[in-house]
Design a protein around this motif. Sequence first.
Motif, PDB file in Angstrom:
ATOM      1  N   ALA A  32      46.641  -2.971 -13.497  1.00 17.35           N
ATOM      2  CA  ALA A  32      47.948  -2.588 -14.618  1.00 17.35           C
ATOM      3  C   ALA A  32      48.678  -4.001 -14.773  1.00 17.35           C
ATOM      4  CB  ALA A  32      48.804  -1.405 -14.118  1.00 17.35           C
ATOM      5  N   ASN A  33      48.433  -4.909 -14.115  1.00 15.95           N
ATOM      6  CA  ASN A  33      49.140  -6.009 -14.017  1.00 15.95           C
ATOM      7  C   ASN A  33      50.752  -5.865 -13.364  1.00 15.95           C
ATOM      8  OD1 ASN A  33      49.677  -8.903 -14.496  1.00 15.95           O
ATOM      9  ND2 ASN A  33      50.509  -8.646 -16.532  1.00 15.95           N
ATOM     10  N   SER A  34      50.897  -4.876 -12.632  1.00 19.11           N
ATOM     11  CA  SER A  34      52.142  -4.530 -12.226  1.00 19.11           C
ATOM     12  C   SER A  34      52.536  -5.136 -10.865  1.00 19.11           C
ATOM     13  CB  SER A  34      52.248  -3.230 -12.025  1.00 19.11           C
ATOM     14  OG  SER A  34      53.388  -2.644 -11.572  1.00 19.11           O
ATOM     15  N   GLY A  35      53.011  -6.322 -11.036  1.00 18.46           N
ATOM     16  CA  GLY A  35      53.559  -7.067 -10.035  1.00 18.46           C
ATOM     17  C   GLY A  35      54.723  -6.579  -9.137  1.00 18.46           C
ATOM     18  N   THR A  36      55.563  -5.693  -9.627  1.00 26.15           N
ATOM     19  CA  THR A  36      56.543  -4.778  -8.901  1.00 26.15           C
ATOM     20  C   THR A  36      56.033  -3.926  -8.099  1.00 26.15           C
ATOM     21  OG1 THR A  36      56.976  -3.567 -10.897  1.00 26.15           O
ATOM     22  CG2 THR A  36      58.310  -5.358 -10.765  1.00 26.15           C
ATOM     23  N   VAL A  37      54.902  -3.232  -8.465  1.00 26.02           N
ATOM     24  CA  VAL A  37      54.457  -2.046  -7.566  1.00 26.02           C
ATOM     25  C   VAL A  37      53.627  -2.704  -6.515  1.00 26.02           C
ATOM     26  CG1 VAL A  37      52.537  -0.280  -7.475  1.00 26.02           C
ATOM     27  CG2 VAL A  37      54.193  -0.448  -9.546  1.00 26.02           C
ATOM     28  N   LEU A  38      52.840  -3.909  -6.831  1.00 24.24           N
ATOM     29  CA  LEU A  38      52.018  -4.453  -5.769  1.00 24.24           C
ATOM     30  C   LEU A  38      53.225  -5.062  -4.668  1.00 24.24           C
ATOM     31  CD1 LEU A  38      49.573  -6.855  -7.630  1.00 24.24           C
ATOM     32  CD2 LEU A  38      48.977  -5.333  -5.617  1.00 24.24           C
ATOM     33  N   GLY A  59      37.845 -11.643  -4.460  1.00 23.28           N
ATOM     34  CA  GLY A  59      39.287 -11.433  -4.121  1.00 23.28           C
ATOM     35  C   GLY A  59      40.238 -11.050  -5.269  1.00 23.28           C
ATOM     36  N   ALA A  60      41.345 -10.452  -4.837  1.00 26.84           N
ATOM     37  CA  ALA A  60      42.150  -9.905  -5.713  1.00 26.84           C
ATOM     38  C   ALA A  60      43.129 -10.882  -6.519  1.00 26.84           C
ATOM     39  CB  ALA A  60      43.176  -9.084  -4.931  1.00 26.84           C
ATOM     40  N   LEU A  61      43.177 -12.148  -5.862  1.00 27.66           N
ATOM     41  CA  LEU A  61      43.919 -13.033  -6.747  1.00 27.66           C
ATOM     42  C   LEU A  61      42.799 -13.562  -7.851  1.00 27.66           C
ATOM     43  CD1 LEU A  61      46.170 -14.851  -7.115  1.00 27.66           C
ATOM     44  CD2 LEU A  61      45.436 -16.420  -5.728  1.00 27.66           C
ATOM     45  N   ALA A  62      41.543 -14.040  -7.521  1.00 31.18           N
ATOM     46  CA  ALA A  62      40.830 -14.315  -8.580  1.00 31.18           C
ATOM     47  C   ALA A  62      40.628 -13.430  -9.531  1.00 31.18           C
ATOM     48  CB  ALA A  62      39.354 -14.644  -7.995  1.00 31.18           C
ATOM     49  N   ASN A  67      41.255 -11.859 -15.128  1.00 30.71           N
ATOM     50  CA  ASN A  67      41.518 -10.867 -16.083  1.00 30.71           C
ATOM     51  C   ASN A  67      43.049 -11.136 -16.655  1.00 30.71           C
ATOM     52  OD1 ASN A  67      39.162  -8.948 -16.054  1.00 30.71           O
ATOM     53  ND2 ASN A  67      39.422  -9.464 -13.838  1.00 30.71           N
ATOM     54  N   ARG A  68      43.648 -12.270 -16.630  1.00 29.01           N
ATOM     55  CA  ARG A  68      44.772 -12.493 -17.180  1.00 29.01           C
ATOM     56  C   ARG A  68      45.854 -11.450 -17.010  1.00 29.01           C
ATOM     57  NH1 ARG A  68      42.210 -14.442 -23.000  1.00 29.01           N
ATOM     58  NH2 ARG A  68      41.307 -16.216 -21.947  1.00 29.01           N
ATOM     59  N   PRO A  70      49.090 -11.944 -14.948  1.00 31.08           N
ATOM     60  CA  PRO A  70      49.697 -12.989 -14.545  1.00 31.08           C
ATOM     61  C   PRO A  70      50.891 -12.344 -13.370  1.00 31.08           C
ATOM     62  CG  PRO A  70      50.505 -12.733 -16.753  1.00 31.08           C
ATOM     63  CD  PRO A  70      49.236 -11.970 -16.417  1.00 31.08           C
ATOM     64  N   GLU A  71      51.374 -11.215 -13.799  1.00 29.95           N
ATOM     65  CA  GLU A  71      52.363 -10.686 -13.005  1.00 29.95           C
ATOM     66  C   GLU A  71      51.880 -10.279 -11.404  1.00 29.95           C
ATOM     67  OE1 GLU A  71      55.658 -10.785 -13.575  1.00 29.95           O
ATOM     68  OE2 GLU A  71      55.143 -12.000 -15.182  1.00 29.95           O
ATOM     69  N   ALA A  72      50.379  -9.539 -11.732  1.00 30.94           N
ATOM     70  CA  ALA A  72      49.908  -9.467 -10.320  1.00 30.94           C
ATOM     71  C   ALA A  72      49.477 -10.520  -9.747  1.00 30.94           C
ATOM     72  CB  ALA A  72      48.494  -8.520 -10.709  1.00 30.94           C
ATOM     73  N   ALA A  73      49.163 -11.606 -10.495  1.00 25.37           N
ATOM     74  CA  ALA A  73      48.905 -12.762  -9.617  1.00 25.37           C
ATOM     75  C   ALA A  73      49.997 -13.417  -8.826  1.00 25.37           C
ATOM     76  CB  ALA A  73      48.297 -14.003 -10.675  1.00 25.37           C
ATOM     77  N   LYS A  74      51.161 -13.369  -9.617  1.00 24.99           N
ATOM     78  CA  LYS A  74      52.333 -13.872  -8.955  1.00 24.99           C
ATOM     79  C   LYS A  74      52.723 -13.135  -7.713  1.00 24.99           C
ATOM     80  CE  LYS A  74      57.199 -14.668 -10.149  1.00 24.99           C
ATOM     81  NZ  LYS A  74      58.213 -14.749 -11.128  1.00 24.99           N
TER      82      LYS A  74
END
Length: 86
Positions: A32-38, A59-62, A67-68, A70-74
Amino acid sequence: ANGQAQSVAWLIRHGANPREGNSRAIVSAVSANSGTVLDVLLRNGASLQDAEKTHFKDGALAHAVLNRKPEAAKALLLNGCDPYRS
């Protein structure tokens, strides 16, 4: 996404254990690209390694980068995910 992170934090404060069966939560947050939840999950003891063993072949980062998401990657990087791990 901030409301979701607040809900997750509330659940943790009221007894939910982020270390128990957390793979789905991490997978959902990355997808979901939810960096705040992660961030909330990882800062409260959720295991990224468990999710990587069962859900992310490379890997999760890859997964987040390819899959574009960015918030999850950050969030993964800020919580210690190693970008050089193979």
